[in-house]
Scaffold this motif. Structure first.
Motif, PDB file in Angstrom:
ATOM      1  N   THR A   1      35.612 -10.419  10.079  1.00  0.00           N
ATOM      2  CA  THR A   1      36.656  -9.488  10.522  1.00  0.00           C
ATOM      3  C   THR A   1      37.739 -10.173  11.331  1.00  0.00           C
ATOM      4  O   THR A   1      38.859  -9.723  11.366  1.00  0.00           O
ATOM      5  CB  THR A   1      36.067  -8.381  11.419  1.00  0.00           C
ATOM      6  OG1 THR A   1      35.385  -9.000  12.501  1.00  0.00           O
ATOM      7  CG2 THR A   1      35.140  -7.490  10.645  1.00  0.00           C
ATOM      8  N   ALA A   2      37.378 -11.256  11.968  1.00  0.00           N
ATOM      9  CA  ALA A   2      38.341 -11.874  12.873  1.00  0.00           C
ATOM     10  C   ALA A   2      39.231 -12.834  12.097  1.00  0.00           C
ATOM     11  O   ALA A   2      38.973 -13.163  10.957  1.00  0.00           O
ATOM     12  CB  ALA A   2      37.606 -12.620  13.970  1.00  0.00           C
TER      13      ALA A   2
ATOM     14  N   ALA B   1      31.347 -10.921  12.373  1.00  0.00           N
ATOM     15  CA  ALA B   1      32.515 -11.213  13.208  1.00  0.00           C
ATOM     16  C   ALA B   1      33.429 -12.191  12.483  1.00  0.00           C
ATOM     17  O   ALA B   1      34.635 -12.011  12.448  1.00  0.00           O
ATOM     18  CB  ALA B   1      32.096 -11.798  14.549  1.00  0.00           C
TER      19      ALA B   1
ATOM     20  N   GLU C   1      32.821  -4.547  13.506  1.00  0.00           N
ATOM     21  CA  GLU C   1      31.950  -5.230  12.568  1.00  0.00           C
ATOM     22  C   GLU C   1      31.507  -4.291  11.445  1.00  0.00           C
ATOM     23  O   GLU C   1      32.040  -3.187  11.316  1.00  0.00           O
ATOM     24  CB  GLU C   1      30.778  -5.825  13.351  1.00  0.00           C
ATOM     25  CG  GLU C   1      31.291  -6.918  14.299  1.00  0.00           C
ATOM     26  CD  GLU C   1      30.311  -7.339  15.374  1.00  0.00           C
ATOM     27  OE1 GLU C   1      29.276  -6.671  15.518  1.00  0.00           O
ATOM     28  OE2 GLU C   1      30.586  -8.338  16.055  1.00  0.00           O
TER      29      GLU C   1
ATOM     30  N   LEU D   1      33.512 -11.845  18.063  1.00  0.00           N
ATOM     31  CA  LEU D   1      34.595 -10.982  17.599  1.00  0.00           C
ATOM     32  C   LEU D   1      35.569 -10.711  18.740  1.00  0.00           C
ATOM     33  O   LEU D   1      36.791 -10.852  18.596  1.00  0.00           O
ATOM     34  CB  LEU D   1      34.005  -9.663  17.073  1.00  0.00           C
ATOM     35  CG  LEU D   1      35.039  -8.560  16.809  1.00  0.00           C
ATOM     36  CD1 LEU D   1      35.966  -8.945  15.672  1.00  0.00           C
ATOM     37  CD2 LEU D   1      34.343  -7.245  16.483  1.00  0.00           C
TER      38      LEU D   1
END
Lengths: 442, 442
Positions: free
Chosen positions: A15-16, A12, A148, A233
């Motif tokens: 990606t965040a 997470a 994810e 996330l």
């Protein structure tokens, strides 16, 4: 059923993005991707079902034919992950083998067999002044997904978007970037072969978390953003997005065992709701037992026998069978989505107390009651404000496939647009078409 | 039809807030209001239609009976506005007289006559395993509304929320605070008299723009936020809110006059779409004429005769009748929602060119085509991606009342949840109710 995980931090985090501004070149590049997606979405919106299904079958066939390419790319991602100390559970989610790829292809073929959500007439009438009116489902346009390091989501979301006539912009976890690039290449080539725009499926993976940040802010360019993954996330996306978001997946699920509940039913349902697949969002996380529920000791024994670790309040502790363990439950337990073989168990003296507890702690996903009392069932249905309210069945049924939606985009825990399991229709919006012969308003 | 205005700055500025944090006591007070709204919403959600209708009729009667109290409070707001130099147009929107109050009461009685959106079964089935499934409309819960100094909106939104079983938190323009306090007092007393919770209708007006800011951030406490007003207000809310928002009202509306368009129909529709009520969002703002449209000169003459100020491109200028004026149109004109007796007029050589122009400039509200050619009509319907697409009728029909929705919350220009005119149903969400007799998942 969207599987989520209680330990997503490593992916997470990757990606965040925080709300900080992306460098200008990343912004420009991501906007250009979104603008190509918009152009592609306009062509895709006019493609009929047969054409879209042809594309889905072509992608399925191509995935199977090019399994080795995907597996080779995936092996590199997995090896890099192992070197970085990624946990076994996350490596398992990241890995693709021939069987999993065949499963993805089968899911695409299933999508092809489903009705087209586009073009469905929601309602319509002829007005007194002769205007013919219909409200018709049309694609959203440009859908973005942030998720994810689970490459199956790449194929899954691309297929759902395609079937519903939407262009999609993907942002998967960096740890799966190589696998995702291989998959997206195969999908784009297949689209091109059937004459649909390859830009209907794009990725901003190469722009990392800054690319994800641009997507979240791209109001007007992205029509809807769907985060898929663990709590961190989803909260990052919800807190930073300026585009409309559909919040999915968090489930602090309750079951309330009333006085009248039959022992046999309760002893079947509880272990199923907890152990059949502990890592998913429709798994029960708290059991509330009425203080006079006869079935309680048998249920607790069945749960302990199934290997469930019980976190109990003082009165429940007294009911535990010999050797069942049982740690004292705290507020943290009531609020927690374990996603593992743990269960909080509390005792209440009335249905009102159970409803109050649930209102305080629930994430609004699914709650169930086990009862033979009609008034209790009706009260629970009326007063519990969650996406799904279940009477005398396992909470594991809150799932698009199980509830007959055919395919599932995710399980919405918000109240706008979609609530509970989202099928293909929830990836569409509507358009009012008004046809007249010169009507003016007086 | 939600009336919006092109000059809302003075009131929008007073209601909107920047994203900055509110003082702790304001946050606590606004959260307490939201929590009371939540408790009230739970009681309201269980009230049947007859009970809610009784409340609506009681409020209507009370408004008429206490007209003098409302008018006295309103006179103070209007006088204060006049002293502050508020424009005549805004003072007109602020003002209430006996006739307007009777109109508000009549609208509440109309609401009482409409079906209840709560309890409607959206879909349902019995699954192969015997689970009985239904998806039922339920209230959203807590609705918040942020709007300008137009006290009629206070009564309007409170009535819509009540009928749909929602508690509402209101934030009107400060310039109307005295009038709103009087209206809300009357509404709360009426709710109390019929045995419904007075806290179903509350205001954060006393906390000013900081109170509005807290509402925008109150994720989990506010289920949906509806901004109603001019562009500045709506954009401020959309950009600062963390709770789900329904964006309403901005309409840069186009009409495309094709080659085959009949002169009589075109000469009827265009002046109606522009002049019947210029200040509202479904009024046409740009006319695109095909270069071979025979009807164009007559249409331009009819518009000029109706007092419309034409902003034209070079080729259109050549078609203008003697004395029709006509300023040169710039990009600013193509992008502008005049909300006044102004109209941009451009010439195109094909329907593709018209569609491209509309895609570039539209706000996605309503677009119309005037044509006798079936292929053109079909292409326009398929390729224009707006909430309403109209063939051979005035754009003024994009309105909840006109389209048979009974009442209107606003006109959504977003694609999530609601698109186009929103009726009572759009103030509800759904809940899945799953009933079994011991089913578990295998």
């Amino acid at each position: 059923m969207t599987e989520t995980t209680a330990v997503p931090q490593t992916t997470a985090g990757a990606t965040a993005t925080e709300a900080g501004a992306a460098p200008q070149d990343v912004t420009a590049a991501a906007h250009a991707i979104a603008d190509r997606a918009r152009a592609a979405s306009r062509r895709l919106a006019r493609a009929n079902r047969a054409w879209k299904d042809r594309a889905l079958l072509e992608i399925a066939e191509s995935l199977v034919a090019k399994r080795d390419v995907v597996i080779a790319a995936n092996r590199q991602d997995v090896e890099a992950g192992r070197r970085n100390g990624t946990s076994a559970a996350l490596l398992d989610r990241l890995g693709l083998d021939a069987g999993r790829i065949d499963g993805l292809a089968a899911a695409l073929r299933n999508l092809a067999s489903l009705p087209d959500p586009v073009g469905k007439v929601e309602r319509g009438q002829t007005l007194p002044n002769g205007l013919r009116l219909r409200q018709v489902h049309v694609p959203m346009g440009v859908v973005a997904a942030i998720y994810e390091a689970r490459p199956n989501v790449t194929v899954d979301i691309a297929g759902l978007a395609l079937k519903s006539g939407n262009a999609v912009i993907l942002r998967g976890g960096s740890a799966a970037a190589g696998t995702n690039a291989a998959l997206i290449g195969i999908i784009r080539d297949a689209l091109d072969r059937v004459g649909l725009p390859a830009d209907a499926v794009q990725t901003v993976d190469e722009y990392g978390r800054e690319g994800a940040g641009v997507l979240m802010q791209a109001r007007g360019r992205v029509d809807v953003l769907i985060p898929r993954g663990g709590r961190d996330l989803i909260q990052t996306v919800v807190n930073n997005a300026k585009v409309p978001v559909i919040e999915t997946g968090e489930g602090n699920v309750h079951i309330f065992l009333v006085k009248s509940a039959g022992e046999e039913m309760a002893v079947d349902i509880l272990p199923n709701a907890k152990t059949q697949r502990p890592s998913v969002c429709n798994t029960v996380e708290t059991l509330l037992v009425h203080s006079e529920a006869q079935a309680a000791p048998a249920v607790l024994a069945a749960l302990a026998a199934a290997g469930v670790r019980l976190h109990v309040d003082g009165r429940v502790a007294a009911l535990l069978p010999e050797g069942a363990g049982g740690e004292p439950a705290t507020d943290e337990d009531w609020g927690r989505e374990y996603m593992d073989l743990d269960l909080a168990v509390g005792m209440v003296d009335s249905i009102d107390e159970a409803v109050t507890h649930i209102h305080r702690w629930t994430t609004g996903h699914t709650e169930a009651i086990i009862t033979n009392d009609l008034a209790n069932a009706e009260k629970f249905i009326a007063e519990i404000d969650s996406a799904a309210v279940v009477v005398n069945a396992s909470t594991r049924f809150t799932d698009g496939g199980e509830l007959g939606l055919g395919a599932e985009v995710g399980i919405s825990t918000q109240k706008m647009h979609a609530r509970g399991p989202m099928g293909l229709q929830e990836l569409t919006t509507t358009k009012w078409i008004v046809q007249g012969d010169g009507q003016i308003r007086s």
